[in-house]
Design a protein around this motif. Sequence first.
Motif, PDB file in Angstrom:
ATOM      1  N   CYS A 366       0.865  -1.176   0.000  1.00  0.00           N
ATOM      2  CA  CYS A 366       0.000   0.000   0.000  1.00  0.00           C
ATOM      3  C   CYS A 366       0.907   1.233   0.000  1.00  0.00           C
ATOM      4  O   CYS A 366       1.690   1.443   0.926  1.00  0.00           O
ATOM      5  CB  CYS A 366      -0.882  -0.040   1.239  1.00  0.00           C
ATOM      6  N   CYS A 367       0.813   2.020  -1.056  1.00  0.00           N
ATOM      7  CA  CYS A 367       1.703   3.163  -1.198  1.00  0.00           C
ATOM      8  C   CYS A 367       0.983   4.424  -0.746  1.00  0.00           C
ATOM      9  O   CYS A 367      -0.177   4.641  -1.093  1.00  0.00           O
ATOM     10  CB  CYS A 367       2.127   3.321  -2.654  1.00  0.00           C
ATOM     11  N   MET A 368       1.687   5.239   0.000  1.00  0.00           N
ATOM     12  CA  MET A 368       1.059   6.475   0.459  1.00  0.00           C
ATOM     13  C   MET A 368       2.104   7.556   0.651  1.00  0.00           C
ATOM     14  O   MET A 368       3.299   7.287   0.726  1.00  0.00           O
ATOM     15  CB  MET A 368       0.289   6.225   1.758  1.00  0.00           C
ATOM     16  N   ARG A 369       1.634   8.776   0.687  1.00  0.00           N
ATOM     17  CA  ARG A 369       2.489   9.890   1.033  1.00  0.00           C
ATOM     18  C   ARG A 369       1.662  10.779   1.947  1.00  0.00           C
ATOM     19  O   ARG A 369       0.523  10.448   2.281  1.00  0.00           O
ATOM     20  CB  ARG A 369       2.960  10.620  -0.228  1.00  0.00           C
ATOM     21  N   VAL A 375      -2.493   5.914  -2.098  1.00  0.00           N
ATOM     22  CA  VAL A 375      -2.356   6.239  -3.514  1.00  0.00           C
ATOM     23  C   VAL A 375      -2.710   5.012  -4.332  1.00  0.00           C
ATOM     24  O   VAL A 375      -3.536   5.062  -5.235  1.00  0.00           O
ATOM     25  CB  VAL A 375      -0.931   6.729  -3.827  1.00  0.00           C
ATOM     26  N   GLN A 376      -2.096   3.897  -3.985  1.00  0.00           N
ATOM     27  CA  GLN A 376      -2.358   2.679  -4.749  1.00  0.00           C
ATOM     28  C   GLN A 376      -1.890   1.479  -3.949  1.00  0.00           C
ATOM     29  O   GLN A 376      -1.086   1.607  -3.033  1.00  0.00           O
ATOM     30  CB  GLN A 376      -1.596   2.721  -6.071  1.00  0.00           C
ATOM     31  N   TYR A 377      -2.444   0.342  -4.315  1.00  0.00           N
ATOM     32  CA  TYR A 377      -1.946  -0.925  -3.795  1.00  0.00           C
ATOM     33  C   TYR A 377      -1.141  -1.560  -4.919  1.00  0.00           C
ATOM     34  O   TYR A 377      -1.694  -2.031  -5.903  1.00  0.00           O
ATOM     35  CB  TYR A 377      -3.093  -1.856  -3.409  1.00  0.00           C
ATOM     36  N   LEU A 378       0.182  -1.545  -4.765  1.00  0.00           N
ATOM     37  CA  LEU A 378       1.039  -2.106  -5.809  1.00  0.00           C
ATOM     38  C   LEU A 378       1.031  -3.623  -5.686  1.00  0.00           C
ATOM     39  O   LEU A 378       1.428  -4.167  -4.657  1.00  0.00           O
ATOM     40  CB  LEU A 378       2.470  -1.619  -5.611  1.00  0.00           C
ATOM     41  N   GLU A 379       0.608  -4.258  -6.737  1.00  0.00           N
ATOM     42  CA  GLU A 379       0.574  -5.717  -6.686  1.00  0.00           C
ATOM     43  C   GLU A 379       1.982  -6.282  -6.822  1.00  0.00           C
ATOM     44  O   GLU A 379       2.793  -5.792  -7.603  1.00  0.00           O
ATOM     45  CB  GLU A 379      -0.310  -6.276  -7.788  1.00  0.00           C
ATOM     46  N   GLN A 380       2.274  -7.289  -6.042  1.00  0.00           N
ATOM     47  CA  GLN A 380       3.584  -7.934  -6.057  1.00  0.00           C
ATOM     48  C   GLN A 380       3.364  -9.440  -6.210  1.00  0.00           C
ATOM     49  O   GLN A 380       2.236  -9.901  -6.135  1.00  0.00           O
ATOM     50  CB  GLN A 380       4.328  -7.631  -4.744  1.00  0.00           C
ATOM     51  N   PRO A 381       4.442 -10.195  -6.385  1.00  0.00           N
ATOM     52  CA  PRO A 381       4.254 -11.637  -6.536  1.00  0.00           C
ATOM     53  C   PRO A 381       3.543 -12.236  -5.321  1.00  0.00           C
ATOM     54  O   PRO A 381       3.778 -11.791  -4.194  1.00  0.00           O
ATOM     55  CB  PRO A 381       5.676 -12.192  -6.633  1.00  0.00           C
ATOM     56  N   ALA A 382       2.693 -13.210  -5.573  1.00  0.00           N
ATOM     57  CA  ALA A 382       1.972 -13.844  -4.471  1.00  0.00           C
ATOM     58  C   ALA A 382       2.839 -14.922  -3.853  1.00  0.00           C
ATOM     59  O   ALA A 382       3.768 -15.435  -4.478  1.00  0.00           O
ATOM     60  CB  ALA A 382       0.671 -14.447  -4.986  1.00  0.00           C
ATOM     61  N   LYS A 383       2.526 -15.253  -2.626  1.00  0.00           N
ATOM     62  CA  LYS A 383       3.218 -16.376  -1.987  1.00  0.00           C
ATOM     63  C   LYS A 383       2.680 -17.675  -2.573  1.00  0.00           C
ATOM     64  O   LYS A 383       1.569 -17.716  -3.094  1.00  0.00           O
ATOM     65  CB  LYS A 383       2.972 -16.334  -0.481  1.00  0.00           C
ATOM     66  N   PRO A 384       3.476 -18.728  -2.484  1.00  0.00           N
ATOM     67  CA  PRO A 384       3.054 -19.980  -3.128  1.00  0.00           C
ATOM     68  C   PRO A 384       1.752 -20.523  -2.568  1.00  0.00           C
ATOM     69  O   PRO A 384       0.961 -21.081  -3.291  1.00  0.00           O
ATOM     70  CB  PRO A 384       4.198 -20.940  -2.821  1.00  0.00           C
TER      71      PRO A 384
END
Lengths: 635, 257
Positions: A366-369, A375-384
């Motif tokens: 979760c990106c914020m300033r 601002v946005q939730y940056l999607e990243q690789p999921a856990k297995p």
Amino acid sequence: MIDATWFSQPFRPDGGITAEGLRNQLGRPALSVLTVLVRESAQNSWDAKLAADVRYSLDLTTVSPVHRQAWVDLLLPGAPRESSAGRTVPDLLRSQSIRYLAVSDRGTTGLGGPTRSDVHAEPNQRAWLSFVLNSGEKQDVDGGGGTYGYGKGAFFLASRVSTVLIYTRFVDEGRLRSRLIGSALLTSTTIDDVPYTGRHWWGVPADGYCEPLSDGAADNIAARLGLPGFREDETGTTVVVLDPDLTDPAVDDRSEMSVEEAGRFLADAAGWNLWPLTLEGRARRLHIAVNAHGVRVEVPSEQNDAVLANFAAAYRLAAAESEPNIRCGNPKKGLGRFAYVDTFGAKATAAAAAELGLSGSPHHVCCMRSPDLVVQYLEQPAKPHPEVGYAGVFKVEEDLDATFAKSEPPTHDAWVDAQLSGREATFVRVYRRRLSEECAAVVGPKAKEVRVAQVPVGPVAQRLGFLLSTVGGTGAAEPVLSGHPVDDGNPSDPGRPSSGGVSPQGGSAGASAGSAYGTAGSGGTGSSGARRRGRPVLVGSPYFRSRSGRVILAQKVRIQAGTVVRGTAAVITGEGGAETAKPAGSSQPQVLGWQCNGVFAAGDVFAAGDESVEADLLINPVEDAAVEIGVEVTA
Amino acid sequence: MSILFPRLLPSESDRLFSGMRGRTPSELREQAGNSSLRAVFAATGGTRVTRNELQLLATTIETLAIAGGYPEMPGTAQRNQFDRAVARHLHQHTGMTPGEASQRQVWAFLGLVLVPHVCAWRFPMKDGVYVADRFKGSDLTRHTLARLWTRAHVLYDSAAPDPYALMDAVGEADLDQIMARRRAVAATPALVRAIVRAHVEDSNSGEDTPARAVLRDSLQRLLRLTAFLDLDWIPEEQILQLVREQRIESRKHLDVA
């Protein structure tokens, strides 16, 4: 008694912006109108906060029969007949039910200051001007989230008749004052050879502009319309969005949500977009209330939503970082603070969350300033494992706030480096890369797809329950160092909340649990003649990290000056000793080499120089086996 | 109430075993008795076995041995039959608790005082000497009688119609493979039962790689797992599944090799 009437803005000799132009200032947001409305209006409210907490409420309702006649009597005469999207204000007033969404803030300044834009106003006296009259006026509030002054466009976009009523109360020279005005952004047109901009106001027309109803008249009319009022000496603003667009963003055919469904959606949108401002322990908090037809809708928060609780935990961890841990190397600059917590079984299910990219177990940052708006939730690789996720938070450093703000589109829902140049563009590019690297380490090695057996897990859960006494904690176990990418050569921080390494990787065995989990052997045993001071010391627990895309097991070892050590790794069996007979086709742990200060040396032997060093012993791990790591002195 | 058995003092064990050197089973039979002055009982914890009971036990074991073809050298099948019968009897009828059964000196008494001749029949002299482990209880997985009691204890399945049926399902050599992993495998009876069951299933399936090779390889895999899995609390059905999966893995790799 002053009656309000409609006023249509004619074009001035030197031109003016059309209503269409104003409506389009927000661009075509990727998010749904309701979500944009929640984000933008809450940001306005937060920017207008006074000394204490802000109460922000969304009331979705239908004008009651008691007030209905007043709406028709007051608003219908002279109402503009043009429309922006097919429906006109008269259409609405004549329809069976007049629906509106009232967006209110209390504990805020209200919209004071001059009511015409051609007189001078001090910077703190421009609220009315910048919200009701002007467009594109930059926020003059410290720590304000807005940058464009376009946020109010969201109110008009959310109204299917592009019309809002603005009812506000503020303090002017120690006196409480009220104002009420209607505002519409329709289409530019020419009537009787007079060109109009398409902007309309409902109030008290004056010489070439429109004054609001004020004080007693404003309160009186607002009461006749049944608008949410103010208690005692409360200040703030209520913006009434007429005929809100309740199109269901989850489906394509523009079908409408019911009021109850829309209330649910608004509550979820408020929760998922505004949660950082609502956290307990903040100096000033945002209190959100959502009502649909007068019924309170529960807003997701850290108290009642597991995923948000995890994000909140990550937020607090990030806030506790003593210095920026997301850094740009060239130019050298701390970009922001990042932290995460692992989640177990927490899933996002709300449609408003899905719109932000969150569904199922989170694997997002979760990106914020400032001021902590999402601002946005940056999607990243999921856990297995589908039940396991992680919730990360990244907050931009204060001194880069302006840079990141500049990179945002008008809806503040992304950071786009293309909008910037030079160093600033670099920062906005690099934060993203760094977060990807962090998250790659969090996720751990890209494990092969694991088939999870269909077996009852009750007994397992019981045995492992202590690990989860606080979600994301390390339980009774020693904290495991979290993995860092090898490339930066950065030593791991033992204070990290949880491990990036020991991720469950069940093999084919249904009941099996962890994969290679190193057990530290005693350093220096069996080395003849090794003086005590010369013994290597294993530091902490072994952990997983990735190297050239592969998973490796690493053990930090402190090696005394002038000694030569050899690393060993062997599978140990349930018999308690090293494996003697190997299963057919099984893999064996191998010492790959040593890494010291970012330099990798292949081979099992490592010679320390004149000074004692800490080096990582890197081992090729073996799935579903316990590996004993040992270090012995050879010279 | 458990039954306490006499424990032969270690020095007496040594003395009796060295006295066996060069003696034939029939000579040993004459020396056999049901008591020793150099044997003691645990101070508390149960009822001491009587001399009559010990004599009955000696007679029964001898009878079973004779039924199994001893003192002549019987074939493998008969030998297995004797082992199973004795195992069943020791476990079912002696009232010996695991606590007693874990005492080496108890087995030393049985092997050196009570029925030394039967032990000598079962494990005859090689090059004129007896193997100490088979008599003295220095290694319970090798002692002539202790290993049988352990086997019965581990394979005992109270849920089955014949609780000892698993013992009959697997051969001596295969079982030895399993029982020899005493800490990692045999310590969890449910795991042993699962291994035996899986082995029986597999033995019937007649594939390329011999079931015995699969058994041995899968045991190596299980040893890896038991280093970090505690199987004592996993339902037996799941352990069986785990064992089956290891066997599939083993067979996959062995068929390739």
